[in-house]
Design a protein around this motif. Structure first.
Motif, PDB file in Angstrom:
ATOM      1  N   LEU A 302      11.047  -6.119   4.580  1.00  0.00           N
ATOM      2  CA  LEU A 302      11.043  -4.693   4.908  1.00  0.00           C
ATOM      3  C   LEU A 302      11.250  -4.465   6.402  1.00  0.00           C
ATOM      4  O   LEU A 302      10.814  -5.257   7.228  1.00  0.00           O
ATOM      5  CB  LEU A 302       9.704  -4.061   4.497  1.00  0.00           C
ATOM      6  N   THR A 303      11.904  -3.349   6.736  1.00  0.00           N
ATOM      7  CA  THR A 303      12.032  -2.963   8.148  1.00  0.00           C
ATOM      8  C   THR A 303      10.712  -2.320   8.586  1.00  0.00           C
ATOM      9  O   THR A 303       9.890  -1.947   7.742  1.00  0.00           O
ATOM     10  CB  THR A 303      13.163  -1.923   8.330  1.00  0.00           C
ATOM     11  N   ASP A 304      10.533  -2.178   9.888  1.00  0.00           N
ATOM     12  CA  ASP A 304       9.297  -1.563  10.401  1.00  0.00           C
ATOM     13  C   ASP A 304       9.143  -0.147   9.862  1.00  0.00           C
ATOM     14  O   ASP A 304       8.039   0.285   9.534  1.00  0.00           O
ATOM     15  CB  ASP A 304       9.309  -1.542  11.941  1.00  0.00           C
ATOM     16  N   LYS A 305      10.251   0.559   9.774  1.00  0.00           N
ATOM     17  CA  LYS A 305      10.224   1.935   9.283  1.00  0.00           C
ATOM     18  C   LYS A 305       9.751   1.964   7.817  1.00  0.00           C
ATOM     19  O   LYS A 305       8.919   2.796   7.436  1.00  0.00           O
ATOM     20  CB  LYS A 305      11.639   2.526   9.401  1.00  0.00           C
ATOM     21  N   GLN A 306      10.285   1.047   7.022  1.00  0.00           N
ATOM     22  CA  GLN A 306       9.881   0.984   5.614  1.00  0.00           C
ATOM     23  C   GLN A 306       8.405   0.629   5.480  1.00  0.00           C
ATOM     24  O   GLN A 306       7.698   1.169   4.633  1.00  0.00           O
ATOM     25  CB  GLN A 306      10.730  -0.057   4.870  1.00  0.00           C
ATOM     26  N   LYS A 307       7.965  -0.303   6.347  1.00  0.00           N
ATOM     27  CA  LYS A 307       6.552  -0.712   6.309  1.00  0.00           C
ATOM     28  C   LYS A 307       5.641   0.477   6.615  1.00  0.00           C
ATOM     29  O   LYS A 307       4.621   0.685   5.957  1.00  0.00           O
ATOM     30  CB  LYS A 307       6.295  -1.822   7.334  1.00  0.00           C
ATOM     31  N   ALA A 308       6.036   1.269   7.618  1.00  0.00           N
ATOM     32  CA  ALA A 308       5.228   2.435   8.000  1.00  0.00           C
ATOM     33  C   ALA A 308       5.179   3.451   6.860  1.00  0.00           C
ATOM     34  O   ALA A 308       4.132   4.020   6.559  1.00  0.00           O
ATOM     35  CB  ALA A 308       5.811   3.071   9.269  1.00  0.00           C
ATOM     36  N   ARG A 309       6.330   3.645   6.199  1.00  0.00           N
ATOM     37  CA  ARG A 309       6.386   4.596   5.095  1.00  0.00           C
ATOM     38  C   ARG A 309       5.521   4.123   3.931  1.00  0.00           C
ATOM     39  O   ARG A 309       4.832   4.884   3.273  1.00  0.00           O
ATOM     40  CB  ARG A 309       7.835   4.769   4.630  1.00  0.00           C
ATOM     41  N   LEU A 310       5.582   2.799   3.696  1.00  0.00           N
ATOM     42  CA  LEU A 310       4.783   2.197   2.634  1.00  0.00           C
ATOM     43  C   LEU A 310       3.300   2.439   2.893  1.00  0.00           C
ATOM     44  O   LEU A 310       2.551   2.861   2.017  1.00  0.00           O
ATOM     45  CB  LEU A 310       5.091   0.696   2.589  1.00  0.00           C
ATOM     46  N   ARG A 311       2.888   2.182   4.167  1.00  0.00           N
ATOM     47  CA  ARG A 311       1.485   2.333   4.524  1.00  0.00           C
ATOM     48  C   ARG A 311       1.034   3.782   4.328  1.00  0.00           C
ATOM     49  O   ARG A 311       0.009   4.050   3.709  1.00  0.00           O
ATOM     50  CB  ARG A 311       1.281   1.908   5.988  1.00  0.00           C
ATOM     51  N   SER A 312       1.838   4.712   4.835  1.00  0.00           N
ATOM     52  CA  SER A 312       1.407   6.120   4.747  1.00  0.00           C
ATOM     53  C   SER A 312       1.417   6.587   3.295  1.00  0.00           C
ATOM     54  O   SER A 312       0.579   7.396   2.901  1.00  0.00           O
ATOM     55  CB  SER A 312       2.272   7.007   5.642  1.00  0.00           C
ATOM     56  N   GLY A 313       2.320   6.067   2.481  1.00  0.00           N
ATOM     57  CA  GLY A 313       2.340   6.413   1.056  1.00  0.00           C
ATOM     58  C   GLY A 313       1.089   5.930   0.358  1.00  0.00           C
ATOM     59  O   GLY A 313       0.480   6.650  -0.445  1.00  0.00           O
ATOM     60  N   LEU A 314       0.693   4.700   0.666  1.00  0.00           N
ATOM     61  CA  LEU A 314      -0.497   4.135   0.026  1.00  0.00           C
ATOM     62  C   LEU A 314      -1.771   4.834   0.493  1.00  0.00           C
ATOM     63  O   LEU A 314      -2.743   4.931  -0.241  1.00  0.00           O
ATOM     64  CB  LEU A 314      -0.589   2.629   0.326  1.00  0.00           C
ATOM     65  N   GLU A 315      -1.743   5.338   1.749  1.00  0.00           N
ATOM     66  CA  GLU A 315      -2.952   5.954   2.295  1.00  0.00           C
ATOM     67  C   GLU A 315      -2.986   7.465   2.096  1.00  0.00           C
ATOM     68  O   GLU A 315      -3.943   8.129   2.489  1.00  0.00           O
ATOM     69  CB  GLU A 315      -3.059   5.634   3.800  1.00  0.00           C
ATOM     70  N   ALA A 316      -1.936   8.013   1.487  1.00  0.00           N
ATOM     71  CA  ALA A 316      -1.823   9.474   1.371  1.00  0.00           C
ATOM     72  C   ALA A 316      -2.954  10.076   0.539  1.00  0.00           C
ATOM     73  O   ALA A 316      -3.299  11.244   0.697  1.00  0.00           O
ATOM     74  CB  ALA A 316      -0.470   9.850   0.770  1.00  0.00           C
ATOM     75  N   HIS A 317      -3.507   9.314  -0.350  1.00  0.00           N
ATOM     76  CA  HIS A 317      -4.506   9.856  -1.266  1.00  0.00           C
ATOM     77  C   HIS A 317      -5.550   8.776  -1.531  1.00  0.00           C
ATOM     78  O   HIS A 317      -5.206   7.605  -1.662  1.00  0.00           O
ATOM     79  CB  HIS A 317      -3.806  10.261  -2.573  1.00  0.00           C
ATOM     80  N   GLU A 318      -6.783   9.178  -1.620  1.00  0.00           N
ATOM     81  CA  GLU A 318      -7.869   8.222  -1.849  1.00  0.00           C
ATOM     82  C   GLU A 318      -7.670   7.418  -3.129  1.00  0.00           C
ATOM     83  O   GLU A 318      -7.948   6.229  -3.184  1.00  0.00           O
ATOM     84  CB  GLU A 318      -9.196   8.992  -1.925  1.00  0.00           C
ATOM     85  N   GLU A 319      -7.189   8.115  -4.140  1.00  0.00           N
ATOM     86  CA  GLU A 319      -7.018   7.456  -5.438  1.00  0.00           C
ATOM     87  C   GLU A 319      -5.918   6.397  -5.427  1.00  0.00           C
ATOM     88  O   GLU A 319      -5.785   5.633  -6.373  1.00  0.00           O
ATOM     89  CB  GLU A 319      -6.711   8.497  -6.528  1.00  0.00           C
ATOM     90  N   HIS A 320      -5.142   6.367  -4.367  1.00  0.00           N
ATOM     91  CA  HIS A 320      -4.072   5.369  -4.272  1.00  0.00           C
ATOM     92  C   HIS A 320      -4.602   3.963  -4.071  1.00  0.00           C
ATOM     93  O   HIS A 320      -3.838   3.001  -4.077  1.00  0.00           O
ATOM     94  CB  HIS A 320      -3.099   5.723  -3.136  1.00  0.00           C
ATOM     95  N   VAL A 321      -5.923   3.861  -3.876  1.00  0.00           N
ATOM     96  CA  VAL A 321      -6.509   2.544  -3.608  1.00  0.00           C
ATOM     97  C   VAL A 321      -6.212   1.553  -4.737  1.00  0.00           C
ATOM     98  O   VAL A 321      -5.997   0.364  -4.499  1.00  0.00           O
ATOM     99  CB  VAL A 321      -8.034   2.663  -3.330  1.00  0.00           C
ATOM    100  N   ALA A 322      -6.136   2.046  -5.980  1.00  0.00           N
ATOM    101  CA  ALA A 322      -5.816   1.144  -7.098  1.00  0.00           C
ATOM    102  C   ALA A 322      -4.432   0.526  -6.900  1.00  0.00           C
ATOM    103  O   ALA A 322      -4.222  -0.666  -7.147  1.00  0.00           O
ATOM    104  CB  ALA A 322      -5.875   1.898  -8.426  1.00  0.00           C
TER     105      ALA A 322
END
Ligand SMILES: [Zn+2]
Length: 435
Positions: A302-322
């Motif tokens: 992944l590029t740095d940009k993709q990694k950042a998007r991935l992180r923010s997507g996973l952290e966007a909602h508490e329930e995303h922890v699963a």
């Protein structure tokens, strides 16, 4: 040199044991050669006594093209009468089966030539059919039969120590009926030895324990004794067949399929959480939908940009922890395979499987399922690290077969499909002498 000897040399009829007595061209681009059989065998097939020459019959068969034109041989075949009163044979023809098989319309050497053109020169059936002046169906049937002969040539299965077993759908019909699948057998030994590429050994209809077991049972003892490793996908029927038919072989579950299994669970988890948080199936703008592809990609790619998007997507909602947890396990699994030292990889994999096989917290249903199914196959999953055998090349061959299926024919007949695949990927070229 006599004129007939010159002609027989040019047309290679001398090699058939016949001599040209006359020739003619017809209005359809064909050359007709009229031939006498030299030294015909006059002995009676039943009592072996010499018969009395009675008359001749004309047998017309297709032969090799001459200077680019289709050729027909007219063989003047002697007929004899057996005069042995105790025999009962009556009338018989001289045996010319070395030139042309009984009831065949094509000389043996032409059949070999057809298969050579298809394998060595990658000529199409229609091109070969045009060269010999025969119909597409006739040439197709001849080539398939010849390919089957070559595929079962003695020695073709020698040296196989690592066998890859895979399955794929050859006929896209509705439903998952067994008959729309083939079991594909590949020699992976050259890959493991680093001496060459994988080779398609055979294909059998169906996807079942029996499909593999019957095939293994039909081979000879020395073949079965030599197999050390059988790589396979997650299908348990293959594992059972291997255990039953091969004493000395280890079953290895292919990394490709293990990773695929984990990817599937990760996707199901993402879709479930997606639905729970947004109340609908994924659509553009949904945070989890937006990262569905980077989620399945190896993190190193992944590029740095993709990694950042991935992180923010996973952290966007508490329930995303699963999703985060399942994702972390998925990456760990890939990393275990990526370890440079196979022993380190094996330890990492063992620890990972042990960690997720039981006691996964609630809310992680997909991960718990994955943990249970991988644990059940742990012996085959871990065996990979000892043998280094992978079905990757099987997948590659499947890809070629998929391509093959895509062209022209549509293969409604499984045998045709199998034999055409053997012509295409079976490495038959070295065994053409079997014809
Ligand atoms: Zn007789």
């Amino acid at each position: 040199m006599q004129r007939s000897a010159i002609a027989d040399t040019i047309c290679r009829t001398i090699e058939l044991g016949v001599t040209i007595t006359d020739a003619a061209l017809d209005g359809e681009d064909r050359t007709h050669l009229f031939c006498e059989v030299l030294a015909p065998k006059s002995s009676c097939p039943r009592c072996e006594r010499a018969g009395r020459l009675r008359d001749h019959v004309d047998r017309e068969v297709a032969d090799l093209p001459i200077v680019g034109h289709p050729t027909r041989l007219h063989l003047r075949v002697p007929r004899y009468a057996c005069e042995n009163g105790a025999c009962g044979q009556g009338i018989f023809r001289a045996d010319i089966s070395a030139i042309v098989a009984p009831r065949a319309a094509v000389t043996r050497r032409t059949i070999a030539w057809i298969l050579r053109r298809m394998i060595l020169d990658k000529m199409s059936v229609s091109a070969v059919a045009a060269s010999v002046g025969l119909g597409w169906n006739t040439v197709n049937a001849l080539a398939l039969q010849a390919a089957r002969t070559v595929a079962s040539a003695p020695g073709r299965l020698d040296g196989v120590r690592v066998l890859g077993v895979d399955e794929h759908k050859w006929k896209h019909v509705r439903g998952n009926g067994d008959s729309s699948f083939v079991t594909v057998l590949v020699d992976l030994t050259p890959i493991v030895d680093g001496t060459g590429s994988a080779r398609l050994l055979d294909m059998v209809g169906g996807r079942s324990k029996a499909a593999l077991k019957d095939w293994l049972d039909a081979r000879d003892d020395s073949f079965r004794d030599r197999i050390r490793v059988v790589t396979m996908d997650g299908f348990t029927g293959y594992r059972t067949a291997t255990a039953e038919a091969l004493d000395k072989a280890r079953a290895v579950m292919d990394p490709f399929h293990v990773v695929h299994l984990a990817a599937e669970k990760l996707t199901v988890c993402r879709q479930r959480v997606q639905h729970d948080t947004c109340g609908h199936r994924g659509r553009t703008g949904d945070p989890l939908y937006g990262i569905r592809r980077p989620l399945l990609t190896r993190i190193a790619l992944l590029t740095d940009k993709q990694k950042a998007r991935l992180r923010s997507g996973l952290e966007a909602h508490e329930e995303h922890v699963a999703v985060s947890v399942t994702y972390a396990i998925y990456q760990e699994l890939i990393n275990a395979y990526g370890q440079e030292n196979k022993r380190d990889g094996k330890i990492a994999m063992y620890k990972l499987l042990k960690r997720i096989h039981t006691g996964v917290p609630s809310g992680l249903a997909e991960l718990a399922q994955l943990g249970r199914s991988l644990w059940a196959r742990r012996a085959e999953i871990l065996a990979y690290f000892d043998t280094g055998a992978s079905n990757g090349p099987v997948e590659a061959i499947n890809g070629r077969l998929e391509h093959l299926r895509g062209i022209a024919l549509g293969f409604r007949n499984l045998n045709h499909y199998i034999l055409r695949s053997l012509i295409h990927s079976g490495g038959l070229a070295q065994h053409l002498d079997a014809l």
